[in-house]
Scaffold this active site. Sequence first.
Site, mmCIF file in Angstrom:
data_model
loop_
_atom_site.group_PDB
_atom_site.id
_atom_site.type_symbol
_atom_site.label_atom_id
_atom_site.label_comp_id
_atom_site.label_asym_id
_atom_site.label_seq_id
_atom_site.Cartn_x
_atom_site.Cartn_y
_atom_site.Cartn_z
ATOM 1 N N LYS A 208 0.596 -19.665 -42.256
ATOM 2 C CA LYS A 208 0.979 -19.371 -40.867
ATOM 3 C C LYS A 208 0.005 -20.045 -39.905
ATOM 4 O O LYS A 208 0.401 -20.721 -38.975
ATOM 5 C CB LYS A 208 1.000 -17.851 -40.664
ATOM 6 C CG LYS A 208 1.345 -17.421 -39.269
ATOM 7 C CD LYS A 208 1.436 -15.909 -39.155
ATOM 8 C CE LYS A 208 1.522 -15.500 -37.699
ATOM 9 N NZ LYS A 208 1.572 -14.052 -37.509
ATOM 10 N N GLU A 214 -8.805 -20.929 -48.292
ATOM 11 C CA GLU A 214 -8.315 -21.067 -49.671
ATOM 12 C C GLU A 214 -7.163 -22.079 -49.726
ATOM 13 O O GLU A 214 -7.119 -22.959 -50.599
ATOM 14 C CB GLU A 214 -7.807 -19.720 -50.209
ATOM 15 C CG GLU A 214 -8.888 -18.678 -50.446
ATOM 16 C CD GLU A 214 -9.145 -17.791 -49.236
ATOM 17 O OE1 GLU A 214 -8.818 -18.204 -48.085
ATOM 18 O OE2 GLU A 214 -9.681 -16.694 -49.416
ATOM 19 N N GLY A 270 2.306 -12.352 -41.368
ATOM 20 C CA GLY A 270 2.246 -13.011 -42.675
ATOM 21 C C GLY A 270 2.915 -12.199 -43.775
ATOM 22 O O GLY A 270 3.682 -12.718 -44.586
ATOM 23 N N ARG A 271 2.650 -10.893 -43.791
ATOM 24 C CA ARG A 271 3.191 -10.064 -44.879
ATOM 25 C C ARG A 271 4.659 -9.699 -44.654
ATOM 26 O O ARG A 271 5.245 -8.972 -45.455
ATOM 27 C CB ARG A 271 2.329 -8.809 -45.046
ATOM 28 C CG ARG A 271 2.097 -8.019 -43.780
ATOM 29 C CD ARG A 271 0.969 -7.011 -43.956
ATOM 30 N NE ARG A 271 0.626 -6.315 -42.722
ATOM 31 C CZ ARG A 271 -0.270 -6.744 -41.844
ATOM 32 N NH1 ARG A 271 -0.885 -7.896 -42.043
ATOM 33 N NH2 ARG A 271 -0.545 -6.041 -40.760
ATOM 34 N N GLU A 356 -2.270 -3.722 -46.144
ATOM 35 C CA GLU A 356 -2.764 -4.519 -45.014
ATOM 36 C C GLU A 356 -2.195 -3.969 -43.701
ATOM 37 O O GLU A 356 -2.824 -4.062 -42.648
ATOM 38 C CB GLU A 356 -2.398 -6.005 -45.191
ATOM 39 C CG GLU A 356 -3.245 -6.935 -44.336
ATOM 40 C CD GLU A 356 -3.131 -8.409 -44.725
ATOM 41 O OE1 GLU A 356 -4.029 -8.930 -45.412
ATOM 42 O OE2 GLU A 356 -2.143 -9.042 -44.335
ATOM 43 N N HIS A 387 2.710 3.057 -71.514
ATOM 44 C CA HIS A 387 1.779 2.966 -72.641
ATOM 45 C C HIS A 387 0.377 2.605 -72.182
ATOM 46 O O HIS A 387 -0.441 2.156 -72.981
ATOM 47 C CB HIS A 387 2.309 1.943 -73.649
ATOM 48 C CG HIS A 387 3.591 2.399 -74.265
ATOM 49 N ND1 HIS A 387 3.634 3.209 -75.373
ATOM 50 C CD2 HIS A 387 4.881 2.214 -73.878
ATOM 51 C CE1 HIS A 387 4.907 3.478 -75.663
ATOM 52 N NE2 HIS A 387 5.680 2.891 -74.764
ATOM 53 N N LYS A 511 -14.297 -13.098 -44.578
ATOM 54 C CA LYS A 511 -14.059 -14.541 -44.430
ATOM 55 C C LYS A 511 -15.254 -15.206 -43.745
ATOM 56 O O LYS A 511 -15.741 -16.247 -44.172
ATOM 57 C CB LYS A 511 -12.823 -14.795 -43.554
ATOM 58 C CG LYS A 511 -11.506 -14.459 -44.174
ATOM 59 C CD LYS A 511 -10.402 -14.928 -43.234
ATOM 60 C CE LYS A 511 -9.064 -14.321 -43.561
ATOM 61 N NZ LYS A 511 -8.045 -14.596 -42.566
HETATM 62 O O1 F6P Z 1 -5.642 -12.012 -45.529
HETATM 63 C C1 F6P Z 1 -5.380 -12.167 -44.185
HETATM 64 C C2 F6P Z 1 -4.199 -13.030 -43.927
HETATM 65 O O2 F6P Z 1 -4.232 -13.363 -42.591
HETATM 66 C C3 F6P Z 1 -2.876 -12.380 -44.295
HETATM 67 O O3 F6P Z 1 -2.431 -11.492 -43.336
HETATM 68 C C4 F6P Z 1 -2.009 -13.570 -44.453
HETATM 69 O O4 F6P Z 1 -0.810 -13.273 -45.090
HETATM 70 C C5 F6P Z 1 -2.937 -14.470 -45.245
HETATM 71 O O5 F6P Z 1 -4.224 -14.234 -44.692
HETATM 72 C C6 F6P Z 1 -2.621 -15.924 -45.209
HETATM 73 O O6 F6P Z 1 -2.643 -16.426 -43.911
HETATM 74 P P1 F6P Z 1 -2.008 -17.814 -43.546
HETATM 75 O O7 F6P Z 1 -0.543 -17.760 -43.823
HETATM 76 O O8 F6P Z 1 -2.316 -18.036 -42.100
HETATM 77 O O9 F6P Z 1 -2.661 -18.878 -44.405
#
Ligand code: F6P
Length: 547
Positions: A208, A214, A270-271, A356, A387, A511
């Site tokens: 987003k 990452e 995002g979620r 979240e 199990h 972060k």
């Molecule tokens: O972990 C925080 C967060 O902002 C989430 O809400 C989101 O889904 C994720 O990081 C990834 O964010 P982006 O889509 O901006 O890379």
Amino acid sequence: MSDTPLLTRRPQWTALEDHRAQGVPELRELFAADPARAERYVVRVGDLRIDYSKNLVTDETLALLRELAAATDVFGLRDAMFRGERINVTERRAVLHTALRAPADAVVEVDGENVVPQVHAVLAKMGDFAERVRSGEWTGHTGRRIRNVVNIGIGGSDLGPAMAYEALRAYTARDLTFRFVSNVDGADLHEAVRDLDPAETLFIVASKTFTTIETITNATSARSWLLAGLGGEEKAVAKHFVALSTNAEKVTGFGIDPDNMFEFWDWVGGRYSYDSAIGLSLMIAIGPDRFREMLDGFRTVDEHFRSAPAEANAPLVLGLLGVWYNNFLDAQSHAVLPYSHYLSKFTAYLQQLDMESNGKSVDRAGRGVEWQTGPVVWGTPGTNGQHAYYQLIHQGTKLIPADLIGFARPVAELSDGLKAQHDLLMANLFAQGQALAFGKTEDEVRAEGVPEEQVPHRTFRGNHPTTTILAAELTPSVLGQLIALYEHKVFVQGAIWDIDSFDQWGVELGKVLARRVEPALTQGTEVPGLDASTAALVAAYRDLKEV
Ligand code: F6P
């Protein structure tokens, strides 16, 4: 300062406390007194039949919970969300994932602009691209057709498409390979691409913000892998990389052609985003028609949530049951236990959606909350969990409300022999609900001739609440219905707890600190202000690294 009364001072809250003080209902007694409960305590939405009869509630409990929902104006906030008001107060944003599945002729305005045409324009662009990849018309740099699709993203930009791809595996193009890379651990990308041919591989960079470290790190490594495999020609990137983002500037900066960007908007959290452009990998897998069926499923539940009366409103009922356990019966967690191998990532997806969203400890006005907010959500598919950890649910000391999710029919492509196993799978679901609710009394154990010293060990207290969600089959539409059901359940709870369910400031500190610590690991630089424990860990890490 806000003049909203604190939740725990509301008379509807204290009425629930008084009600709780009268004792916890016993399921054996409730069913003995009212066998019709099994039919009365069912809500239906779309293809979902939701049986909540095995919950520790009476008609009075439910009425009191609905009064709390009315007092906290859950439906008022719901209407504000659907209208596009900026109910994400800390980020001053509208919350409009429901617009992602609105029909083309709907009008949903943000700042006076109808956003529905943009939503449908992006869906059409995604559909066109997905068809070109699926048909082989979209080729890689060397002219070979794409056979592998690798989604790089994390959190909401990974969990949704990865979960839905697994869930709808039976509907996917089996001649294409799909992989999902999220972890900044290089092993994730390594394992995802080690057996792939770069000439046949498409990377979808899903972010987003397009700033998530990452994702950008993995995307940069993926680009190096691609270029190394294709003779280093930069222009290969245009045929092998597309982006899903709200941030055109950063996408272009990364070197992805803006024509290859699929847009979404800051009013999609995002979620809550896998039914936006973030679902492109899924759309390539299942095709645009199936994707649209999934959106229709979401919409069915949106419309139900918007219009069903409180007693029959499935997300409201589920949300209220959760409030009852969380706030009045001291439950710390909530298990989601799907009896479907295809839903293997469903609970992991719900963890982000729920935890979240509702893992907050200040209310919308910034005051510390004096009540419990979101539970720990966990679980894996039955029967595997049976199990492993069900022992604790049955005989441990904790109250763990659980959702059991199952389907009447296995997917069509299973062989007849494997289809025959489905009844055994579902027999387990029903048996667990029964055992959890009604247990086995000491007298029943004795009547089986169990030696006296074993009786306490083999007695099941029961009275463990479950909700059973049944549908005929796990189709794209049913998946959309299930996800929307949980989205709105989470909304209901956040509204009652008076928290902002749509921000996630809690992930920021880690972060920032990771960025600060990294140079100490890579270059051995001093990190000012590092606490003694972390400094010692960093030093130990550097020593171990050098051995
Ligand atoms: O972990 C925080 C967060 O902002 C989430 O809400 C989101 O889904 C994720 O990081 C990834 O964010 P982006 O889509 O901006 O890379």
